[in-house]
Design a protein around this motif. Structure first.
Motif, PDB file in Angstrom:
ATOM      1  N   THR A 284      44.147  26.750  37.291  1.00 10.75           N
ATOM      2  CA  THR A 284      42.834  27.319  37.601  1.00 10.75           C
ATOM      3  C   THR A 284      41.869  27.051  36.457  1.00 10.75           C
TER       4      THR A 284
ATOM      5  N   ASN B  93      41.155  30.262  49.808  1.00 11.03           N
ATOM      6  CA  ASN B  93      41.303  31.721  49.746  1.00 11.03           C
ATOM      7  C   ASN B  93      40.735  32.342  51.014  1.00 11.03           C
TER       8      ASN B  93
ATOM      9  N   LYS C  61      45.442  44.053  54.817  1.00  8.14           N
ATOM     10  CA  LYS C  61      45.301  44.441  53.408  1.00  8.14           C
ATOM     11  C   LYS C  61      44.408  45.680  53.245  1.00  8.14           C
TER      12      LYS C  61
ATOM     13  N   ASP D 195      46.269  48.322  50.729  1.00  5.81           N
ATOM     14  CA  ASP D 195      45.786  48.610  49.374  1.00  5.81           C
ATOM     15  C   ASP D 195      46.065  50.055  48.976  1.00  5.81           C
TER      16      ASP D 195
ATOM     17  N   GLY E 282      49.062  39.452  48.654  1.00  6.77           N
ATOM     18  CA  GLY E 282      48.298  40.694  48.508  1.00  6.77           C
ATOM     19  C   GLY E 282      49.130  41.943  48.774  1.00  6.77           C
TER      20      GLY E 282
ATOM     21  N   THR F 100      51.670  41.938  44.929  1.00  6.17           N
ATOM     22  CA  THR F 100      50.934  43.034  44.309  1.00  6.17           C
ATOM     23  C   THR F 100      51.904  44.171  43.998  1.00  6.17           C
TER      24      THR F 100
ATOM     25  N   ALA G   9      50.687  33.860  34.623  1.00 12.39           N
ATOM     26  CA  ALA G   9      49.805  34.554  35.572  1.00 12.39           C
ATOM     27  C   ALA G   9      50.168  36.026  35.730  1.00 12.39           C
TER      28      ALA G   9
ATOM     29  N   GLU H 185      52.656  29.557  39.501  1.00 14.69           N
ATOM     30  CA  GLU H 185      51.460  30.361  39.780  1.00 14.69           C
ATOM     31  C   GLU H 185      50.294  29.736  38.998  1.00 14.69           C
ATOM     32  N   SER H 186      49.222  30.479  38.678  1.00 18.63           N
ATOM     33  CA  SER H 186      48.057  29.805  38.064  1.00 18.63           C
ATOM     34  C   SER H 186      48.108  29.798  36.549  1.00 18.63           C
TER      35      SER H 186
ATOM     36  N   GLY I  60      31.598  38.808  43.068  1.00 18.17           N
ATOM     37  CA  GLY I  60      32.506  37.680  43.291  1.00 18.17           C
ATOM     38  C   GLY I  60      33.974  38.048  43.183  1.00 18.17           C
TER      39      GLY I  60
ATOM     40  N   LEU J  84      37.189  40.682  44.021  1.00 21.74           N
ATOM     41  CA  LEU J  84      37.616  41.711  44.983  1.00 21.74           C
ATOM     42  C   LEU J  84      38.801  42.521  44.486  1.00 21.74           C
ATOM     43  N   HIS J  85      39.294  42.202  43.307  1.00 26.36           N
ATOM     44  CA  HIS J  85      40.466  42.927  42.807  1.00 26.36           C
ATOM     45  C   HIS J  85      40.054  44.361  42.474  1.00 26.36           C
ATOM     46  N   ASP J  86      40.707  45.322  43.105  1.00 27.00           N
ATOM     47  CA  ASP J  86      40.219  46.687  42.874  1.00 27.00           C
ATOM     48  C   ASP J  86      41.293  47.697  42.482  1.00 27.00           C
TER      49      ASP J  86
ATOM     50  N   SER K 217      34.943  45.979  35.871  1.00 27.36           N
ATOM     51  CA  SER K 217      36.257  45.370  35.884  1.00 27.36           C
ATOM     52  C   SER K 217      36.116  43.945  36.409  1.00 27.36           C
TER      53      SER K 217
ATOM     54  N   THR L 191      38.910  34.461  36.002  1.00 32.76           N
ATOM     55  CA  THR L 191      38.211  33.773  34.904  1.00 32.76           C
ATOM     56  C   THR L 191      36.805  33.378  35.338  1.00 32.76           C
TER      57      THR L 191
HETATM   58  C1  B1M Z   1      35.824  50.065  32.630  1.00 30.20           C
HETATM   59  O1  B1M Z   1      36.938  50.047  31.816  1.00 30.20           O
HETATM   60  C2  B1M Z   1      38.061  49.478  32.234  1.00 30.20           C
HETATM   61  C3  B1M Z   1      39.198  49.730  31.474  1.00 30.20           C
HETATM   62  C4  B1M Z   1      40.425  49.220  31.837  1.00 30.20           C
HETATM   63  C5  B1M Z   1      40.495  48.427  32.958  1.00 30.20           C
HETATM   64  C6  B1M Z   1      39.360  48.132  33.725  1.00 30.20           C
HETATM   65  C7  B1M Z   1      38.120  48.657  33.367  1.00 30.20           C
HETATM   66  N1  B1M Z   1      39.727  47.351  34.746  1.00 30.20           N
HETATM   67  C8  B1M Z   1      41.037  47.145  34.646  1.00 30.20           C
HETATM   68  N2  B1M Z   1      41.534  47.771  33.572  1.00 30.20           N
HETATM   69  C9  B1M Z   1      42.893  47.911  33.084  1.00 30.20           C
HETATM   70  O2  B1M Z   1      43.447  49.060  33.688  1.00 30.20           O
HETATM   71  C10 B1M Z   1      44.244  48.715  34.823  1.00 30.20           C
HETATM   72  C11 B1M Z   1      45.453  49.601  34.830  1.00 30.20           C
HETATM   73  O3  B1M Z   1      46.271  49.378  33.702  1.00 30.20           O
HETATM   74  C12 B1M Z   1      44.558  47.260  34.666  1.00 30.20           C
HETATM   75  O4  B1M Z   1      43.948  46.650  35.771  1.00 30.20           O
HETATM   76  P1  B1M Z   1      44.502  45.270  36.400  1.00 30.20           P
HETATM   77  O5  B1M Z   1      43.658  45.000  37.550  1.00 30.20           O
HETATM   78  O6  B1M Z   1      44.604  44.272  35.321  1.00 30.20           O
HETATM   79  O7  B1M Z   1      45.987  45.703  36.846  1.00 30.20           O
HETATM   80  C13 B1M Z   1      46.268  46.259  38.114  1.00 30.20           C
HETATM   81  C14 B1M Z   1      46.622  47.705  37.972  1.00 30.20           C
HETATM   82  C15 B1M Z   1      47.468  45.472  38.678  1.00 30.20           C
HETATM   83  N3  B1M Z   1      47.107  44.059  38.847  1.00 30.20           N
HETATM   84  C16 B1M Z   1      46.483  43.590  39.906  1.00 30.20           C
HETATM   85  O8  B1M Z   1      46.197  44.314  40.846  1.00 30.20           O
HETATM   86  C17 B1M Z   1      46.224  42.097  39.928  1.00 30.20           C
HETATM   87  C18 B1M Z   1      47.532  41.339  40.069  1.00 30.20           C
HETATM   88  C19 B1M Z   1      47.418  39.891  40.551  1.00 30.20           C
HETATM   89  C20 B1M Z   1      48.788  39.315  40.909  1.00 30.20           C
HETATM   90  C21 B1M Z   1      46.497  39.645  41.772  1.00 30.20           C
HETATM   91  C22 B1M Z   1      46.447  40.351  42.981  1.00 30.20           C
HETATM   92  C23 B1M Z   1      47.290  41.597  43.193  1.00 30.20           C
HETATM   93  C24 B1M Z   1      45.615  39.961  44.046  1.00 30.20           C
HETATM   94  N4  B1M Z   1      44.845  38.849  44.089  1.00 30.20           N
HETATM   95 CO1  B1M Z   1      44.472  37.694  42.616  1.00 30.20          CO
HETATM   96  N5  B1M Z   1      45.743  38.569  41.528  1.00 30.20           N
HETATM   97  C25 B1M Z   1      45.850  38.111  40.267  1.00 30.20           C
HETATM   98  C26 B1M Z   1      46.662  39.037  39.457  1.00 30.20           C
HETATM   99  C27 B1M Z   1      47.528  38.574  38.321  1.00 30.20           C
HETATM  100  C28 B1M Z   1      47.144  39.254  37.023  1.00 30.20           C
HETATM  101  N6  B1M Z   1      47.669  38.751  35.950  1.00 30.20           N
HETATM  102  O9  B1M Z   1      46.364  40.157  36.984  1.00 30.20           O
HETATM  103  C29 B1M Z   1      44.947  37.015  39.829  1.00 30.20           C
HETATM  104  C30 B1M Z   1      43.920  37.661  38.942  1.00 30.20           C
HETATM  105  N7  B1M Z   1      44.356  36.539  41.072  1.00 30.20           N
HETATM  106  C31 B1M Z   1      44.102  35.225  41.090  1.00 30.20           C
HETATM  107  C32 B1M Z   1      43.544  34.499  42.174  1.00 30.20           C
HETATM  108  C33 B1M Z   1      43.414  33.005  42.007  1.00 30.20           C
HETATM  109  C34 B1M Z   1      43.140  35.130  43.347  1.00 30.20           C
HETATM  110  N8  B1M Z   1      43.381  36.461  43.633  1.00 30.20           N
HETATM  111  C35 B1M Z   1      42.891  36.737  44.888  1.00 30.20           C
HETATM  112  C36 B1M Z   1      43.306  37.775  45.691  1.00 30.20           C
HETATM  113  C37 B1M Z   1      44.280  38.684  45.326  1.00 30.20           C
HETATM  114  C38 B1M Z   1      44.908  39.675  46.285  1.00 30.20           C
HETATM  115  C39 B1M Z   1      43.963  40.145  47.353  1.00 30.20           C
HETATM  116  C40 B1M Z   1      46.050  38.966  46.964  1.00 30.20           C
HETATM  117  C41 B1M Z   1      45.449  40.780  45.292  1.00 30.20           C
HETATM  118  C42 B1M Z   1      44.402  41.870  44.976  1.00 30.20           C
HETATM  119  C43 B1M Z   1      44.658  43.205  45.640  1.00 30.20           C
HETATM  120  C44 B1M Z   1      43.594  44.184  45.253  1.00 30.20           C
HETATM  121  N9  B1M Z   1      43.286  45.084  46.153  1.00 30.20           N
HETATM  122  O10 B1M Z   1      43.058  44.196  44.163  1.00 30.20           O
HETATM  123  C45 B1M Z   1      41.940  35.690  45.334  1.00 30.20           C
HETATM  124  C46 B1M Z   1      40.526  36.026  44.841  1.00 30.20           C
HETATM  125  C47 B1M Z   1      39.882  37.146  45.559  1.00 30.20           C
HETATM  126  C48 B1M Z   1      38.622  37.548  44.824  1.00 30.20           C
HETATM  127  N10 B1M Z   1      37.500  36.877  45.087  1.00 30.20           N
HETATM  128  O11 B1M Z   1      38.639  38.412  44.007  1.00 30.20           O
HETATM  129  C49 B1M Z   1      42.495  34.452  44.563  1.00 30.20           C
HETATM  130  C50 B1M Z   1      41.392  33.472  44.290  1.00 30.20           C
HETATM  131  C51 B1M Z   1      43.667  33.854  45.349  1.00 30.20           C
HETATM  132  C52 B1M Z   1      43.327  33.084  46.586  1.00 30.20           C
HETATM  133  N11 B1M Z   1      43.270  31.766  46.503  1.00 30.20           N
HETATM  134  O12 B1M Z   1      43.125  33.687  47.590  1.00 30.20           O
HETATM  135  C53 B1M Z   1      44.508  34.605  39.771  1.00 30.20           C
HETATM  136  C54 B1M Z   1      43.313  34.419  38.847  1.00 30.20           C
HETATM  137  C55 B1M Z   1      42.935  32.986  38.589  1.00 30.20           C
HETATM  138  C56 B1M Z   1      41.680  32.953  37.825  1.00 30.20           C
HETATM  139  N12 B1M Z   1      40.966  31.851  37.925  1.00 30.20           N
HETATM  140  O13 B1M Z   1      41.336  33.844  37.128  1.00 30.20           O
HETATM  141  C57 B1M Z   1      45.568  35.657  39.265  1.00 30.20           C
HETATM  142  C58 B1M Z   1      45.746  35.618  37.751  1.00 30.20           C
HETATM  143  C59 B1M Z   1      46.879  35.388  40.010  1.00 30.20           C
HETATM  144  C60 B1M Z   1      47.257  33.957  40.041  1.00 30.20           C
HETATM  145  N13 B1M Z   1      47.092  33.301  41.192  1.00 30.20           N
HETATM  146  O14 B1M Z   1      47.699  33.424  39.072  1.00 30.20           O
HETATM  147  C61 B1M Z   1      43.923  46.859  33.332  1.00 30.20           C
HETATM  148  O15 B1M Z   1      43.407  45.546  33.304  1.00 30.20           O
END
Ligand code: B1M
Lengths: 458, 222
Positions: A43, A126, A169, A173, A221, A225, A291, A310-311, B112, B114-116, B160, B164
């Protein structure tokens, strides 16, 4: 479910590199035909995608393909799949995605013509429909650009078509966060299955029209997830295991509709699909740590046909660009599996056993992925008259397997985890096998503002 | 603290929303956060005491247990639900000024993206620590953040981003918000976000987890 008998019913025959229904690609890969190939996923680094940056975006993808294929060639690779998972802008404006496919396909063709390196592109648009809430799964205008990308992107060189579709989804969620297994059944086995039937008919049509390969659809998803959340200790691992097992029933629908594999990498439901249908699969494990983390680093490769990462972002590491470095890691893993295959069944089985045994009892999600348990669960997953019954039977068998491993002392889980086992069993047992009865049971307890039943043909 | 407030704190800590709620099994049939708050008010407890002595400490305990991996998210969500049931009865006292919220926190996943899941966890924990939270959802553009800040002067903003390619969207939104509200506090998070990125885009604070954001807000409110 269409399947009443397993294509592979002996765990020993569920092995990496060998699928009963291998898939041949135009440039000569035979996926599942006796060797494992790398599937590189990549990516962009931190940047936006717009008119001003598009040249730079294209440059990144060219650099990724060139760097990765050169490294694969240097390592005497037998073949590679490049997975292009599109980002929002590339699907919303399909021409962006199509151009990137073209750019990478030209590079693939160059390596094929000049050096005989067999390489193909898996195109994974996507699912834009999740941008609308409640989702318009069947009537959304966003289906147009998605399918334009499938169509023209496949003609531009995206020979393997896949998606991580998101039907259901909007329910899963919150069900995931509440560890509501009935909600997950409703999301995946009612809404998900119905949406898979809808979307995969269309994808298979495109593939057939253009002479391309309809690959598969992972429950990213949902089940991925769940795994990521369990790895962060947000939800129990035993719950994530149940989600993974029932996701098989959702993801197999792509195959029922005509997909032929390879199944997508983040679908750890792949081994079950391979046992039930015979299609080749792609898996990711330790190599996907770029990833997300996972508890199934080694066991994930036990019966895979493509080995993926993965990515990974296109950023500079000390060795070179990250996708190039990951190409190398994948190639070495694949080399090991291929040398084992060449040495014969004894070596391949030994390597498989080591890959399995190193993870199996460390996590219930790994436990259900051992080929023996995959076959045991798969037998139950096809036992039943409805998708719901299939999923129930599979989940209950997985619960039995977890409880047996705990009782024998081979696996240990904290009380926080084991407390969920009887709750999960009771909830799963309470689900009626009949879809309408189940829908009737769930509607009063779900927030109906989140989904539109008619968008799922209900 | 009175027995009643102790019981209320226990109901919130263990996620007993109301009498009919089946969860947790050990409190089956007993009054939940909703009934206990109503009773406390009827018995003359000060609304601010209910909040400060029972609800917030209970949620603090829940946050602590979660940080120590002693409970999972569903238990935390149920506690938040129980807190919500109690807050329903306290709402009129916020409006009349008898109790003051610690402040307003406006949160969204950037345009842009949708991760929530992460965002939802952050909002839940911040709400539990006594802040009024406005959750703007996902795919939130600058205009929506700005409009909401205008309607809630003095609010703190949280963002949040998980992709990238949406980190740059976060950068743009921070810049747009800063243009209109130079002194507003902005907290950011999400898997690809780092301290360096936070500095680079002139946000005020980066936290890798919800607990860090809660701590930062606590210091701000002190
Ligand atoms: C304000 O203060 C604060 C403070 C702390 C804060 C904060 C704000 N926000 C977050 N935090 C912090 O607190 C939280 C709790 O500890 C943490 O939050 P997180 O959100 O980090 O953690 C969550 C609790 C659990 N983590 C997650 O929920 C994310 C996990 C991974 C596997 C992930 C998921 C689950 C999903 N995804 Co997506 N996804 C990935 C993710 C991999 C990764 N390394 O993150 C990533 C981010 N996704 C990716 C991709 C590519 C995509 N995803 C997509 C879709 C999805 C799902 C729908 C399948 C699902 C999301 C479900 C949902 N309702 O959110 C697509 C994009 C959609 C969009 N436009 O957003 C799509 C484009 C895939 C596609 N081709 O369809 C990759 C990113 C690539 C990049 N260029 O960055 C990715 C790294 C996985 C991968 N493929 O390698 C902390 O960061």
């Amino acid at each position: 479910m269409k399947y009443k008998k397993l294509v592979i019913d002996n765990p020993q025959d569920l092995l990496f590199g060998l699928a009963p229904k291998p898939v041949k690609t135009p440039r000569g890969l035979e996926i599942g035909g006796g060797q494992v190939y790398s599937e590189l996923n990549f990516t962009l680094p931190t940047m936006s995608i717009n008119e001003n940056t598009i040249k730079e975006v294209n440059r990144h993808y060219a650099e990724i393909a060139e760097g990765a294929l050169q490294r694969a060639l240097d390592l005497e690779s037998k073949g590679v799949v490049l997975e292009f998972e599109t980002l929002l802008e590339m699907t919303k404006t399909p021409q962006i995605g199509i151009d990137i496919v073209k750019i990478m396909n030209d590079i693939c063709e160059k390596y094929y013509q000049k050096h005989g390196l067999a390489c193909e592109i898996r195109l994974t648009p996507n699912d834009l429909r999740e941008f609308e809430r409640p989702a318009l799964q069947r009537t959304s205008k966003l289906l147009e650009p998605m399918f334009e990308l499938f169509d023209k992107g496949s003609l531009a060189g995206g020979d393997l078509l896949s998606i991580e579709s998101t039907g259901g989804k909007e329910v899963s969620d919150s069900a995931l966060m509440m560890c509501d297994i009935k909600g997950m059944f409703f999301a995946m086995i009612v809404l998900g299955v119905r949406d898979m039937q809808f979307i995969w008919k269309k994808i298979v049509e495109v593939a057939e029209k253009n002479g391309k390969i309809a690959g598969g659809d992972s429950a990213c998803g949902f089940a991925n997830t769940a795994m990521v959340l369990a790895e962060k200790k947000f939800i129990p691992r035993v719950f994530a295991t149940m989600v993974r097992v029932i996701s098989v029933v959702r993801s197999i629908v792509a195959v029922e509709e005509g997909a032929i594999g390879p199944e997508k990498d983040c679908g750890y439901e792949g081994p079950f699909l391979k046992a039930i249908t015979g299609i080749p699969i792609s898996m990711e494990g330790k190599t996907a740590a770029c990833a997300h983390l996972s508890p199934i680093g080694n066991i994930a490769s036990a019966c895979t046909d493509l080995w993926s990462n993965e990515s990974v972002q296109n950023i500079k590491l000390l060795s070179g660009m990250a996708p190039t470095a990951y190409m190398e890691q994948l190639e070495y893993d694949v080399r090991l599996m291929n040398v084992a295959l060449r040495e014969g069944k004894a070596s391949a089985s030994l390597l498989k056993r080591l890959l399995e045994q190193s993870d199996i009892y460390t996590d219930p999600q790994a436990l259900v992925l051992s080929t023996e348990n995959v076959i045991r669960i798969s037998k139950k997953l096809i036992q039943g008259d409805t998708y719901i019954e299939n999923a129930k039977n599979g989940a209950l068998e997985a619960l039995d397997i977890i409880e047996e491993a705990l009782a024998s002392g081979q696996m240990k889980l904290p009380e926080m985890e084991t407390a969920y086992l009887p709750l999960l069993r009771a909830d799963i047992e309470s689900i009626p096998a009949n879809e309408s009865e189940f829908v009737e049971m769930m509607l009063p307890v779900l927030d109906q503002s989140h989904f539109i039943l008619s968008e799922y043909g209900l | 603290m009175s027995d009643l407030l102790l019981k209320l704190a226990e109901a919130v800590e263990f996620g007993k929303v109301d009498k009919n709620a089946p969860y947790p099994p050990q409190l089956k049939g007993q009054d939940g956060a909703s009934e206990l708050t109503q009773q406390a008010l009827e018995e003359g407890a000060l609304p601010s005491a209910i909040l400060q002595d029972a609800l917030i400490p209970a949620m603090d305990k829940v946050g602590q247990k979660f940080s120590e991996n002693k409970i999972f998210v569903p238990q935390m969500l149920l506690a938040a639900k129980a807190m919500g049931a109690a807050m329903f009865h306290l709402k009129p006292f916020f409006q009349s000024g008898d109790i003051k919220s610690k402040g307003t926190f406006i949160m969204g996943t950037v345009k842009g993206d949708l991760h929530d899941i992460g965002k939802n966890l952050v909002t839940m924990m911040i709400e539990g620590s006594g802040w009024t939270v406005i959750d703007l959802g996902v795919d939130v553009p600058s205009t929506k953040f700005i409009e909401t800040i205008k309607a809630n002067p003095g609010a703190v903003v949280g963002m949040s981003a998980l992709l990238t390619t949406t980190m740059t969207s976060m950068q743009d939104i921070v810049a747009d918000v800063r243009k209109e509200f130079p002194d507003i506090k902005i907290i950011i998070g999400g898997a690809p976000i780092t301290h360096d990125f936070c500095k680079q885009i002139h946000a005020d604070f980066y936290s890798p987890d919800p607990q860090g954001a809660v701590k930062y807000l606590k210091e701000l409110a002190a």
